[in-house]
Design a protein around this motif. Structure first.
Motif, mmCIF file in Angstrom:
data_model
loop_
_atom_site.group_PDB
_atom_site.id
_atom_site.type_symbol
_atom_site.label_atom_id
_atom_site.label_comp_id
_atom_site.label_asym_id
_atom_site.label_seq_id
_atom_site.Cartn_x
_atom_site.Cartn_y
_atom_site.Cartn_z
ATOM 1 N N VAL A 104 0.934 -1.356 -0.153
ATOM 2 C CA VAL A 104 0.168 0.277 0.154
ATOM 3 C C VAL A 104 1.150 1.497 0.019
ATOM 4 O O VAL A 104 0.923 1.498 -0.710
ATOM 5 C CB VAL A 104 -0.718 -0.205 1.996
ATOM 6 C CG1 VAL A 104 -1.857 0.977 1.218
ATOM 7 C CG2 VAL A 104 -2.221 -0.953 0.662
ATOM 8 N N LYS A 105 2.099 1.436 1.077
ATOM 9 C CA LYS A 105 2.898 2.501 0.486
ATOM 10 C C LYS A 105 3.381 2.881 -0.469
ATOM 11 O O LYS A 105 3.325 3.621 -1.237
ATOM 12 C CB LYS A 105 3.785 2.394 2.020
ATOM 13 C CG LYS A 105 3.827 2.402 3.398
ATOM 14 C CD LYS A 105 4.925 2.479 4.327
ATOM 15 C CE LYS A 105 4.491 1.945 5.047
ATOM 16 N NZ LYS A 105 5.593 1.618 6.688
ATOM 17 N N THR A 106 4.180 1.752 -1.648
ATOM 18 C CA THR A 106 4.665 1.426 -2.511
ATOM 19 C C THR A 106 3.331 2.127 -3.644
ATOM 20 O O THR A 106 4.118 3.029 -4.601
ATOM 21 C CB THR A 106 5.025 0.062 -3.561
ATOM 22 O OG1 THR A 106 6.172 -0.050 -1.908
ATOM 23 C CG2 THR A 106 5.492 0.328 -4.569
ATOM 24 N N VAL A 107 2.754 1.503 -3.185
ATOM 25 C CA VAL A 107 1.517 2.073 -4.779
ATOM 26 C C VAL A 107 1.362 3.412 -4.163
ATOM 27 O O VAL A 107 0.744 4.725 -4.937
ATOM 28 C CB VAL A 107 -0.003 1.416 -4.594
ATOM 29 C CG1 VAL A 107 -0.443 2.247 -5.103
ATOM 30 C CG2 VAL A 107 0.225 -0.273 -4.830
ATOM 31 N N LEU A 108 0.849 4.257 -2.807
ATOM 32 C CA LEU A 108 0.530 5.432 -2.661
ATOM 33 C C LEU A 108 1.789 6.827 -2.637
ATOM 34 O O LEU A 108 1.504 7.718 -3.579
ATOM 35 C CB LEU A 108 0.278 5.403 -0.636
ATOM 36 C CG LEU A 108 0.188 6.888 -0.341
ATOM 37 C CD1 LEU A 108 -1.045 7.548 -0.831
ATOM 38 C CD2 LEU A 108 -0.111 6.462 0.968
ATOM 39 N N THR A 109 2.842 5.992 -3.017
ATOM 40 C CA THR A 109 3.900 6.994 -3.827
ATOM 41 C C THR A 109 4.207 7.369 -4.692
ATOM 42 O O THR A 109 4.491 7.376 -4.928
ATOM 43 C CB THR A 109 5.727 5.735 -2.958
ATOM 44 O OG1 THR A 109 5.141 5.997 -1.383
ATOM 45 C CG2 THR A 109 6.710 6.647 -2.800
ATOM 46 N N ILE A 160 -5.604 13.254 0.824
ATOM 47 C CA ILE A 160 -5.648 11.907 0.253
ATOM 48 C C ILE A 160 -4.604 11.157 1.415
ATOM 49 O O ILE A 160 -5.274 10.291 1.682
ATOM 50 C CB ILE A 160 -5.146 11.715 -1.179
ATOM 51 C CG1 ILE A 160 -7.163 11.947 -1.980
ATOM 52 C CG2 ILE A 160 -5.701 10.753 -1.971
ATOM 53 C CD1 ILE A 160 -6.575 11.955 -3.637
ATOM 54 N N THR A 161 -3.672 12.120 0.825
ATOM 55 C CA THR A 161 -2.669 11.611 2.251
ATOM 56 C C THR A 161 -3.151 10.904 3.480
ATOM 57 O O THR A 161 -2.258 9.978 3.964
ATOM 58 C CB THR A 161 -1.246 12.078 2.100
ATOM 59 O OG1 THR A 161 -0.617 12.425 0.036
ATOM 60 C CG2 THR A 161 0.043 11.646 2.611
ATOM 61 N N VAL A 162 -3.358 11.977 4.057
ATOM 62 C CA VAL A 162 -3.795 11.648 5.357
ATOM 63 C C VAL A 162 -5.062 10.819 5.580
ATOM 64 O O VAL A 162 -4.220 9.861 6.329
ATOM 65 C CB VAL A 162 -3.984 13.096 6.147
ATOM 66 C CG1 VAL A 162 -4.703 12.730 7.330
ATOM 67 C CG2 VAL A 162 -2.850 13.882 6.295
ATOM 68 N N ALA A 163 -6.098 10.884 4.771
ATOM 69 C CA ALA A 163 -6.182 9.454 4.624
ATOM 70 C C ALA A 163 -6.317 8.689 4.545
ATOM 71 O O ALA A 163 -6.851 7.476 5.506
ATOM 72 C CB ALA A 163 -8.001 9.884 3.479
ATOM 73 N N ILE A 164 -5.110 8.008 3.767
ATOM 74 C CA ILE A 164 -4.374 6.637 3.566
ATOM 75 C C ILE A 164 -3.728 6.534 4.587
ATOM 76 O O ILE A 164 -3.365 5.416 5.185
ATOM 77 C CB ILE A 164 -3.726 6.450 2.582
ATOM 78 C CG1 ILE A 164 -4.589 6.921 0.749
ATOM 79 C CG2 ILE A 164 -2.322 5.672 2.384
ATOM 80 C CD1 ILE A 164 -4.006 7.020 -0.536
ATOM 81 N N LEU A 165 -2.858 7.198 5.005
ATOM 82 C CA LEU A 165 -1.589 7.534 6.493
ATOM 83 C C LEU A 165 -2.438 6.477 7.771
ATOM 84 O O LEU A 165 -2.480 5.920 8.116
ATOM 85 C CB LEU A 165 -1.297 8.340 6.326
ATOM 86 C CG LEU A 165 0.256 8.591 5.341
ATOM 87 C CD1 LEU A 165 0.606 9.636 5.843
ATOM 88 C CD2 LEU A 165 0.890 7.845 5.542
ATOM 89 N N LEU A 166 -4.157 7.452 7.711
ATOM 90 C CA LEU A 166 -4.782 7.013 8.415
ATOM 91 C C LEU A 166 -5.639 5.867 8.628
ATOM 92 O O LEU A 166 -6.218 4.785 9.685
ATOM 93 C CB LEU A 166 -6.214 7.983 8.608
ATOM 94 C CG LEU A 166 -5.443 9.639 9.648
ATOM 95 C CD1 LEU A 166 -7.332 10.229 9.281
ATOM 96 C CD2 LEU A 166 -5.618 9.250 11.362
#
Length: 180
Positions: A104-109, A160-166
Protein backbone atom coordinates in the motif's frame (compact mmCIF):
# COMPACT_ATOMS: atom_id res chain seq x y z
CA UNK A 1 -4.11 -34.67 36.37
CA UNK A 2 -5.95 -34.46 33.06
CA UNK A 3 -6.94 -31.40 31.08
CA UNK A 4 -10.47 -32.31 30.08
CA UNK A 5 -11.58 -29.11 28.34
CA UNK A 6 -9.97 -26.05 26.77
CA UNK A 7 -11.18 -23.03 24.87
CA UNK A 8 -10.16 -19.63 23.56
CA UNK A 9 -12.65 -16.77 23.92
CA UNK A 10 -12.84 -13.17 22.84
CA UNK A 11 -14.85 -11.51 25.57
CA UNK A 12 -17.69 -13.93 26.27
CA UNK A 13 -17.65 -15.43 22.77
CA UNK A 14 -15.96 -18.82 22.54
CA UNK A 15 -13.81 -18.88 19.40
CA UNK A 16 -12.50 -22.45 19.66
CA UNK A 17 -13.00 -25.28 22.13
CA UNK A 18 -12.07 -28.91 22.68
CA UNK A 19 -13.60 -31.34 25.18
CA UNK A 20 -11.79 -34.63 25.79
CA UNK A 21 -14.55 -36.10 27.93
CA UNK A 22 -18.30 -35.94 27.81
CA UNK A 23 -19.86 -33.34 30.01
CA UNK A 24 -21.56 -30.01 30.05
CA UNK A 25 -18.83 -27.38 30.04
CA UNK A 26 -20.83 -24.61 28.35
CA UNK A 27 -22.64 -23.31 31.46
CA UNK A 28 -19.55 -23.40 33.65
CA UNK A 29 -17.45 -21.84 30.88
CA UNK A 30 -19.96 -19.00 30.48
CA UNK A 31 -19.82 -18.30 34.24
CA UNK A 32 -16.01 -18.45 34.28
CA UNK A 33 -15.73 -16.10 31.28
CA UNK A 34 -18.13 -13.63 32.89
CA UNK A 35 -16.07 -13.65 36.12
CA UNK A 36 -12.78 -13.30 34.22
CA UNK A 37 -14.12 -10.27 32.36
CA UNK A 38 -15.38 -8.69 35.58
CA UNK A 39 -12.09 -9.22 37.40
CA UNK A 40 -9.82 -8.54 34.41
CA UNK A 41 -6.97 -10.32 36.18
CA UNK A 42 -4.29 -11.94 34.00
CA UNK A 43 -4.59 -15.36 35.73
CA UNK A 44 -7.41 -16.94 37.67
CA UNK A 45 -8.14 -20.37 39.08
CA UNK A 46 -11.68 -21.28 40.18
CA UNK A 47 -13.67 -24.39 40.92
CA UNK A 48 -17.04 -25.05 39.30
CA UNK A 49 -18.59 -28.40 40.06
CA UNK A 50 -15.98 -31.16 39.95
CA UNK A 51 -13.59 -29.26 37.65
CA UNK A 52 -10.94 -26.63 38.27
CA UNK A 53 -10.87 -23.85 35.63
CA UNK A 54 -7.55 -22.14 34.91
CA UNK A 55 -7.55 -18.95 32.81
CA UNK A 56 -5.05 -16.66 31.17
CA UNK A 57 -6.55 -13.27 30.18
CA UNK A 58 -4.49 -11.08 27.82
CA UNK A 59 -5.69 -8.22 25.56
CA UNK A 60 -9.36 -9.23 25.80
CA UNK A 61 -8.63 -12.85 24.83
CA UNK A 62 -9.22 -15.55 27.44
CA UNK A 63 -7.35 -18.87 27.27
CA UNK A 64 -9.16 -21.39 29.48
CA UNK A 65 -8.69 -25.03 30.46
CA UNK A 66 -10.48 -27.34 32.89
CA UNK A 67 -8.73 -30.01 34.96
CA UNK A 68 -9.90 -32.70 37.35
CA UNK A 69 -7.17 -32.10 39.96
CA UNK A 70 -7.01 -29.02 42.18
CA UNK A 71 -3.47 -29.66 43.41
CA UNK A 72 -1.62 -29.33 40.09
CA UNK A 73 -1.33 -25.76 38.77
CA UNK A 74 1.95 -26.09 36.83
CA UNK A 75 0.66 -28.23 33.96
CA UNK A 76 -2.43 -26.08 33.25
CA UNK A 77 -0.29 -22.93 33.37
CA UNK A 78 2.18 -24.39 30.87
CA UNK A 79 -0.70 -25.55 28.66
CA UNK A 80 -2.27 -22.06 28.63
CA UNK A 81 1.08 -20.47 27.73
CA UNK A 82 1.44 -22.88 24.80
CA UNK A 83 -2.06 -21.98 23.65
CA UNK A 84 -1.21 -18.28 23.75
CA UNK A 85 2.20 -18.45 22.18
CA UNK A 86 1.37 -20.50 19.11
CA UNK A 87 3.65 -18.43 16.89
CA UNK A 88 3.20 -20.15 13.53
CA UNK A 89 -0.16 -18.60 12.66
CA UNK A 90 0.37 -15.19 14.25
CA UNK A 91 3.83 -14.67 12.70
CA UNK A 92 2.47 -15.61 9.30
CA UNK A 93 -0.47 -13.24 9.76
CA UNK A 94 1.76 -10.40 10.92
CA UNK A 95 4.20 -10.85 8.05
CA UNK A 96 1.30 -10.96 5.58
CA UNK A 97 -0.09 -7.79 7.08
CA UNK A 98 3.31 -6.07 6.94
CA UNK A 99 3.76 -6.99 3.28
CA UNK A 100 0.29 -5.65 2.51
CA UNK A 101 1.12 -2.39 4.29
CA UNK A 102 4.39 -2.16 2.35
CA UNK A 103 2.51 -2.72 -0.91
CA UNK A 104 0.00 0.00 0.00
CA UNK A 105 2.87 2.40 0.82
CA UNK A 106 4.53 1.66 -2.52
CA UNK A 107 1.34 2.22 -4.50
CA UNK A 108 0.61 5.39 -2.50
CA UNK A 109 4.09 6.77 -3.17
CA UNK A 110 3.80 6.02 -6.89
CA UNK A 111 0.38 7.66 -7.09
CA UNK A 112 1.59 10.78 -5.30
CA UNK A 113 4.59 11.03 -7.65
CA UNK A 114 2.30 10.72 -10.70
CA UNK A 115 -0.06 13.36 -9.32
CA UNK A 116 2.81 15.73 -8.64
CA UNK A 117 4.24 15.21 -12.15
CA UNK A 118 0.84 15.86 -13.74
CA UNK A 119 0.33 18.95 -11.62
CA UNK A 120 3.76 20.25 -12.55
CA UNK A 121 3.05 19.72 -16.27
CA UNK A 122 -0.36 21.38 -16.02
CA UNK A 123 1.16 24.35 -14.20
CA UNK A 124 3.76 24.72 -16.97
CA UNK A 125 1.03 24.66 -19.63
CA UNK A 126 -1.15 27.06 -17.65
CA UNK A 127 1.72 29.47 -17.17
CA UNK A 128 2.77 29.37 -20.81
CA UNK A 129 -0.76 29.82 -22.15
CA UNK A 130 -1.49 32.59 -19.68
CA UNK A 131 1.71 34.38 -20.65
CA UNK A 132 0.81 34.27 -24.32
CA UNK A 133 -2.81 35.31 -23.99
CA UNK A 134 -2.86 37.97 -21.31
CA UNK A 135 -1.69 41.52 -21.57
CA UNK A 136 1.11 42.69 -19.33
CA UNK A 137 -1.19 44.51 -16.89
CA UNK A 138 -3.25 41.32 -16.24
CA UNK A 139 -0.24 39.12 -15.55
CA UNK A 140 -0.41 39.39 -11.70
CA UNK A 141 -4.06 38.26 -11.79
CA UNK A 142 -3.27 35.12 -13.76
CA UNK A 143 -0.43 34.27 -11.37
CA UNK A 144 -2.90 34.51 -8.47
CA UNK A 145 -5.34 32.22 -10.30
CA UNK A 146 -2.65 29.64 -11.05
CA UNK A 147 -1.51 29.81 -7.41
CA UNK A 148 -5.10 29.17 -6.29
CA UNK A 149 -5.31 26.17 -8.60
CA UNK A 150 -1.96 24.88 -7.33
CA UNK A 151 -3.10 25.34 -3.73
CA UNK A 152 -6.33 23.42 -4.43
CA UNK A 153 -4.35 20.52 -5.92
CA UNK A 154 -1.94 20.55 -2.99
CA UNK A 155 -4.86 20.41 -0.52
CA UNK A 156 -6.39 17.47 -2.39
CA UNK A 157 -3.10 15.58 -2.34
CA UNK A 158 -2.63 16.35 1.35
CA UNK A 159 -6.15 15.17 2.26
CA UNK A 160 -5.76 11.94 0.26
CA UNK A 161 -2.37 11.26 1.85
CA UNK A 162 -3.69 11.83 5.39
CA UNK A 163 -6.74 9.63 4.72
CA UNK A 164 -4.60 6.76 3.44
CA UNK A 165 -2.12 7.04 6.31
CA UNK A 166 -4.98 7.06 8.84
CA UNK A 167 -6.50 3.96 7.24
CA UNK A 168 -3.13 2.19 7.38
CA UNK A 169 -2.81 3.16 11.06
CA UNK A 170 -6.32 1.87 11.80
CA UNK A 171 -5.51 -1.43 10.06
CA UNK A 172 -2.29 -1.82 12.03
CA UNK A 173 -4.02 -1.02 15.34
CA UNK A 174 -6.96 -3.35 14.66
CA UNK A 175 -4.64 -6.25 13.87
CA UNK A 176 -2.45 -5.56 16.92
CA UNK A 177 0.67 -5.09 14.76
CA UNK A 178 1.05 -1.85 16.71
CA UNK A 179 0.21 -2.63 20.36
CA UNK A 180 -2.32 -0.28 21.96
Amino acid sequence: MTITYSCIANGRTVLAELALTGGSYQEATAKVLRLVLLRAEPRTIMQMGSYIYHTLFIDGITYLCATDNALDTVAPSAFLKKMKYNKNQSDCMISTMRSQVTDVKTVLTQNIEIILEKEEKSNIYLDSTDDLQTPVEEFPKTRKISRRISWKHFKKILIITVAILLSILIILLSTNVIPT
